[in-house]
Design a protein around this motif. Sequence first.
Motif, mmCIF file in Angstrom:
data_model
loop_
_atom_site.group_PDB
_atom_site.id
_atom_site.type_symbol
_atom_site.label_atom_id
_atom_site.label_comp_id
_atom_site.label_asym_id
_atom_site.label_seq_id
_atom_site.Cartn_x
_atom_site.Cartn_y
_atom_site.Cartn_z
ATOM 1 N N ALA A 1 0.832 -1.203 0.000
ATOM 2 C CA ALA A 1 0.000 0.000 0.000
ATOM 3 C C ALA A 1 0.869 1.255 0.000
ATOM 4 O O ALA A 1 0.547 2.242 -0.671
ATOM 5 C CB ALA A 1 -0.946 -0.002 1.190
ATOM 6 N N LEU A 2 1.973 1.226 0.734
ATOM 7 C CA LEU A 2 2.904 2.364 0.729
ATOM 8 C C LEU A 2 3.474 2.595 -0.665
ATOM 9 O O LEU A 2 3.604 3.738 -1.122
ATOM 10 C CB LEU A 2 4.035 2.137 1.728
ATOM 11 C CG LEU A 2 3.694 2.235 3.202
ATOM 12 C CD1 LEU A 2 4.890 1.799 4.041
ATOM 13 C CD2 LEU A 2 3.272 3.643 3.561
ATOM 14 N N GLU B 1 0.812 4.099 -2.909
ATOM 15 C CA GLU B 1 0.648 5.516 -2.568
ATOM 16 C C GLU B 1 1.800 6.355 -3.128
ATOM 17 O O GLU B 1 1.587 7.429 -3.698
ATOM 18 C CB GLU B 1 0.552 5.683 -1.057
ATOM 19 C CG GLU B 1 0.269 7.096 -0.618
ATOM 20 C CD GLU B 1 -0.022 7.170 0.864
ATOM 21 O OE1 GLU B 1 -1.005 7.836 1.231
ATOM 22 O OE2 GLU B 1 0.738 6.563 1.660
ATOM 23 N N HIS B 2 3.006 5.851 -2.987
ATOM 24 C CA HIS B 2 4.186 6.542 -3.509
ATOM 25 C C HIS B 2 4.094 6.741 -5.024
ATOM 26 O O HIS B 2 4.585 7.749 -5.556
ATOM 27 C CB HIS B 2 5.449 5.752 -3.150
ATOM 28 C CG HIS B 2 6.715 6.358 -3.656
ATOM 29 N ND1 HIS B 2 7.278 7.469 -3.086
ATOM 30 C CD2 HIS B 2 7.516 6.005 -4.685
ATOM 31 C CE1 HIS B 2 8.394 7.782 -3.751
ATOM 32 N NE2 HIS B 2 8.552 6.902 -4.722
ATOM 33 N N HIS C 1 -1.113 6.801 -6.281
ATOM 34 C CA HIS C 1 -2.457 6.225 -6.244
ATOM 35 C C HIS C 1 -2.950 6.160 -4.798
ATOM 36 O O HIS C 1 -3.148 5.087 -4.230
ATOM 37 C CB HIS C 1 -2.457 4.840 -6.888
ATOM 38 C CG HIS C 1 -1.968 4.844 -8.295
ATOM 39 N ND1 HIS C 1 -2.755 5.264 -9.349
ATOM 40 C CD2 HIS C 1 -0.768 4.537 -8.831
ATOM 41 C CE1 HIS C 1 -2.068 5.187 -10.467
ATOM 42 N NE2 HIS C 1 -0.853 4.751 -10.182
ATOM 43 N N GLY C 2 -3.151 7.342 -4.220
ATOM 44 C CA GLY C 2 -3.542 7.424 -2.817
ATOM 45 C C GLY C 2 -4.870 6.782 -2.504
ATOM 46 O O GLY C 2 -5.031 6.154 -1.453
ATOM 47 N N GLU C 3 -5.835 6.929 -3.387
ATOM 48 C CA GLU C 3 -7.152 6.348 -3.153
ATOM 49 C C GLU C 3 -7.080 4.823 -3.110
ATOM 50 O O GLU C 3 -7.670 4.174 -2.233
ATOM 51 C CB GLU C 3 -8.110 6.797 -4.249
ATOM 52 C CG GLU C 3 -9.556 6.465 -3.967
ATOM 53 C CD GLU C 3 -10.491 7.095 -4.979
ATOM 54 O OE1 GLU C 3 -11.420 6.377 -5.425
ATOM 55 O OE2 GLU C 3 -10.303 8.273 -5.316
ATOM 56 N N GLU C 4 -6.330 4.253 -4.019
ATOM 57 C CA GLU C 4 -6.180 2.800 -4.059
ATOM 58 C C GLU C 4 -5.415 2.287 -2.837
ATOM 59 O O GLU C 4 -5.755 1.246 -2.271
ATOM 60 C CB GLU C 4 -5.485 2.369 -5.349
ATOM 61 C CG GLU C 4 -6.325 2.588 -6.588
ATOM 62 C CD GLU C 4 -6.279 4.006 -7.162
ATOM 63 O OE1 GLU C 4 -5.687 4.906 -6.522
ATOM 64 O OE2 GLU C 4 -6.833 4.205 -8.251
ATOM 65 N N ALA C 5 -4.375 3.028 -2.447
ATOM 66 C CA ALA C 5 -3.623 2.648 -1.245
ATOM 67 C C ALA C 5 -4.522 2.687 -0.016
ATOM 68 O O ALA C 5 -4.461 1.802 0.838
ATOM 69 C CB ALA C 5 -2.424 3.577 -1.061
ATOM 70 N N GLY C 6 -5.371 3.692 0.050
ATOM 71 C CA GLY C 6 -6.320 3.782 1.156
ATOM 72 C C GLY C 6 -7.274 2.604 1.175
ATOM 73 O O GLY C 6 -7.630 2.102 2.243
ATOM 74 N N ARG D 1 -5.462 -0.282 2.737
ATOM 75 C CA ARG D 1 -5.378 -0.118 4.199
ATOM 76 C C ARG D 1 -6.724 -0.374 4.874
ATOM 77 O O ARG D 1 -6.789 -1.021 5.932
ATOM 78 C CB ARG D 1 -4.848 1.268 4.535
ATOM 79 C CG ARG D 1 -3.362 1.415 4.296
ATOM 80 C CD ARG D 1 -2.816 2.698 4.921
ATOM 81 N NE ARG D 1 -3.182 3.867 4.157
ATOM 82 C CZ ARG D 1 -2.490 4.347 3.124
ATOM 83 N NH1 ARG D 1 -1.388 3.729 2.733
ATOM 84 N NH2 ARG D 1 -2.894 5.427 2.495
#
Length: 80
Positions: A28-29, A32-33, A36-41, A44
């Motif tokens: 997920a990190l 996000e890096h 793709h913040g929404e997908e990483a969220g 999580r």
Amino acid sequence: MFEPMHGSAPDIAGTGTANPLGAILSAALLVEHLGHGEEAGAVRRAVAAAVAAGRTTPDIGGALGTREAGAAVLAELGAR
């Protein structure tokens, strides 16, 4: 840069008892890096939901093996 730092645990290799959540959260990190913040969220939140439901490995109170715990997170992702 994106790896769980828990050691290789050769004593349990191949036994299906390793907790996969650190590796999943490390992924997920990475996601996000890559922007793709929404997908990483979503990843999580899926981990949090699996943990809240007790669908984890014995080291954190569940009764699932490695594959089953990973599948529980995947199922949570599919439920979204």
